[in-house]
Design a protein around this motif. Sequence first.
Motif, short mmCIF file in Angstrom:
data_model
loop_
_atom_site.label_atom_id
_atom_site.label_comp_id
_atom_site.label_asym_id
_atom_site.label_seq_id
_atom_site.Cartn_x
_atom_site.Cartn_y
_atom_site.Cartn_z
N ALA A 66 0.72 3.82 -0.17
CA ALA A 66 1.49 4.04 1.06
C ALA A 66 2.11 2.72 1.54
O ALA A 66 3.27 2.70 1.97
CB ALA A 66 0.59 4.63 2.14
N VAL A 67 1.35 1.62 1.40
CA VAL A 67 1.86 0.32 1.83
C VAL A 67 3.07 -0.07 0.99
O VAL A 67 4.09 -0.53 1.51
CB VAL A 67 0.75 -0.75 1.71
CG1 VAL A 67 1.29 -2.14 2.01
CG2 VAL A 67 -0.42 -0.42 2.64
N PHE A 68 2.97 0.14 -0.32
CA PHE A 68 4.07 -0.20 -1.23
C PHE A 68 5.35 0.54 -0.83
O PHE A 68 6.41 -0.07 -0.66
CB PHE A 68 3.67 0.14 -2.67
CG PHE A 68 4.78 0.00 -3.68
CD1 PHE A 68 5.26 -1.25 -4.04
CD2 PHE A 68 5.36 1.12 -4.27
CE1 PHE A 68 6.28 -1.39 -4.97
CE2 PHE A 68 6.37 1.00 -5.20
CZ PHE A 68 6.84 -0.27 -5.55
N LEU A 69 5.26 1.86 -0.65
CA LEU A 69 6.47 2.63 -0.33
C LEU A 69 7.01 2.28 1.05
O LEU A 69 8.22 2.25 1.26
CB LEU A 69 6.22 4.13 -0.48
CG LEU A 69 6.09 4.57 -1.95
CD1 LEU A 69 5.85 6.06 -2.04
CD2 LEU A 69 7.35 4.22 -2.75
N ARG A 70 6.10 1.96 1.99
CA ARG A 70 6.56 1.57 3.33
C ARG A 70 7.37 0.27 3.25
O ARG A 70 8.47 0.17 3.80
CB ARG A 70 5.34 1.37 4.23
CG ARG A 70 5.69 0.94 5.65
CD ARG A 70 4.50 0.28 6.34
NE ARG A 70 3.32 1.14 6.28
CZ ARG A 70 2.07 0.68 6.19
NH1 ARG A 70 1.82 -0.63 6.11
NH2 ARG A 70 1.05 1.50 6.14
N GLU A 71 6.82 -0.71 2.51
CA GLU A 71 7.50 -2.01 2.43
C GLU A 71 8.82 -1.90 1.67
O GLU A 71 9.82 -2.50 2.06
CB GLU A 71 6.58 -3.04 1.78
CG GLU A 71 5.45 -3.44 2.72
CD GLU A 71 4.43 -4.35 2.07
OE1 GLU A 71 4.49 -4.55 0.83
OE2 GLU A 71 3.54 -4.83 2.81
N GLN A 72 8.82 -1.13 0.60
CA GLN A 72 10.05 -0.98 -0.19
C GLN A 72 11.11 -0.23 0.62
O GLN A 72 12.29 -0.56 0.59
CB GLN A 72 9.77 -0.27 -1.51
CG GLN A 72 8.78 -1.01 -2.41
CD GLN A 72 9.29 -2.37 -2.85
OE1 GLN A 72 10.43 -2.52 -3.27
NE2 GLN A 72 8.46 -3.39 -2.73
N ALA A 73 10.69 0.81 1.36
CA ALA A 73 11.63 1.60 2.16
C ALA A 73 12.29 0.73 3.23
O ALA A 73 13.47 0.88 3.51
CB ALA A 73 10.90 2.78 2.80
N ARG A 74 11.50 -0.19 3.78
CA ARG A 74 12.05 -1.07 4.81
C ARG A 74 13.20 -1.89 4.23
O ARG A 74 14.22 -2.10 4.89
CB ARG A 74 10.94 -1.98 5.35
CG ARG A 74 11.23 -2.55 6.72
CD ARG A 74 10.14 -3.51 7.16
NE ARG A 74 8.85 -2.89 7.29
CZ ARG A 74 7.68 -3.50 7.04
NH1 ARG A 74 7.65 -4.74 6.60
NH2 ARG A 74 6.55 -2.86 7.21
N GLY A 75 13.05 -2.32 2.98
CA GLY A 75 14.10 -3.09 2.32
C GLY A 75 15.40 -2.30 2.16
O GLY A 75 16.48 -2.90 2.02
N TYR A 76 15.31 -0.96 2.15
CA TYR A 76 16.51 -0.13 2.02
C TYR A 76 16.92 0.49 3.35
O TYR A 76 17.75 1.40 3.39
CB TYR A 76 16.28 0.96 0.97
CG TYR A 76 16.18 0.39 -0.43
CD1 TYR A 76 17.32 -0.06 -1.10
CD2 TYR A 76 14.95 0.26 -1.06
CE1 TYR A 76 17.22 -0.62 -2.37
CE2 TYR A 76 14.85 -0.30 -2.33
CZ TYR A 76 15.99 -0.73 -2.97
OH TYR A 76 15.90 -1.29 -4.22
N ASN A 77 16.30 0.03 4.44
CA ASN A 77 16.59 0.55 5.78
C ASN A 77 16.45 2.06 5.89
O ASN A 77 17.24 2.72 6.56
CB ASN A 77 18.01 0.14 6.22
CG ASN A 77 18.15 -1.37 6.34
OD1 ASN A 77 17.25 -2.03 6.85
ND2 ASN A 77 19.25 -1.90 5.84
N LEU A 78 15.44 2.59 5.22
CA LEU A 78 15.19 4.03 5.34
C LEU A 78 14.77 4.31 6.78
O LEU A 78 13.97 3.59 7.35
CB LEU A 78 14.07 4.43 4.37
CG LEU A 78 13.86 5.93 4.18
CD1 LEU A 78 15.00 6.53 3.38
CD2 LEU A 78 12.53 6.21 3.47
N ARG A 79 15.33 5.38 7.35
CA ARG A 79 15.03 5.69 8.75
C ARG A 79 13.54 6.02 8.95
O ARG A 79 12.94 5.71 9.96
CB ARG A 79 15.91 6.85 9.18
CG ARG A 79 16.20 6.76 10.59
CD ARG A 79 17.43 6.83 11.34
NE ARG A 79 18.59 7.39 10.75
CZ ARG A 79 19.07 8.58 11.10
NH1 ARG A 79 18.44 9.33 11.95
NH2 ARG A 79 20.19 9.00 10.58
N LEU A 80 12.97 6.70 7.93
CA LEU A 80 11.55 7.09 7.98
C LEU A 80 10.68 5.87 7.68
O LEU A 80 10.76 5.30 6.60
CB LEU A 80 11.32 8.19 6.94
CG LEU A 80 9.95 8.84 6.88
CD1 LEU A 80 9.68 9.65 8.14
CD2 LEU A 80 9.87 9.75 5.65
#
Length: 255
Positions: A66-80
């Motif tokens: 979960a931490v990995f996907l959260r950090e990676q998503a932040r890099g792509y400015n995912l709204r979620l």
Amino acid sequence: MAKIVRVTLLLIVLLAVAQGAWKAHVRTSDWSETLRVAVYPVNAGASPAADSYIGGLRRPVIEPLAVFLREQARGYNLRLAEPIEVYLAPRVNAVPPAPPRNGSAAEIVWWSLQMRWWAWRHDGFDGPRPHVRVFVLYHAPAAGLTLPHSTGLRAGMIVLANAFAGADNEGGNNVVIAHELLHTFGATDKYDPATNLPLYPEGYAEPNAVPLFPQRRAEIMGGRIPLSRSEAEIPRSLDQTTLGAATAHEINWLK
Ligand SMILES: [Zn+2]
């Protein structure tokens, strides 16, 4: 008469499966809600070592997913902010049907249906209904033992991951699980199956690095850290991986 009833029942089951798969695709590709990922430990070889390891498993072991996907998503400015949340489900005391080796399309479809039936029958998780079910087959580490291939099924949202029991292997196991999980979200492999070497540029974490080698990290679908044109090593934890732009496109994080 009995035959008509059987065929009708089979058709109903197939329609339900098809509709379920379609709904899963819609839900899991728009990233409007956090997806629940349940991890079910399985003792692959009935060994006492894997048995006691599974008995001691706790949720923090899989939390890095979960931490990995959260950090990676932040890099792509995912709204979620939280793409997934992980749950540790009770162990499953049965071994799933083995995927066909180099199977034909028909064999793979047949295995996928059996797998979905098996997953449904052995689902002892009483928490909120998971979007993705991850069955982790733990093997007792032994010298020279290589693990069978892991599989992530987009249709059915099921992962079958092979892992080594033991605290030293948890980082590497999470890399395998994250890779297969991303397959269920629509990501494709970015390595050459003949050599296991990541494909350039999409399978590289830093395709524009100068010098290009050695790379510091692996692209999660490229699978390995390229050290030179002909060598690559397996990452030991998710800290050594990133989710590249091509993968982000495939899972709908980049438009
Ligand atoms: Zn793969």
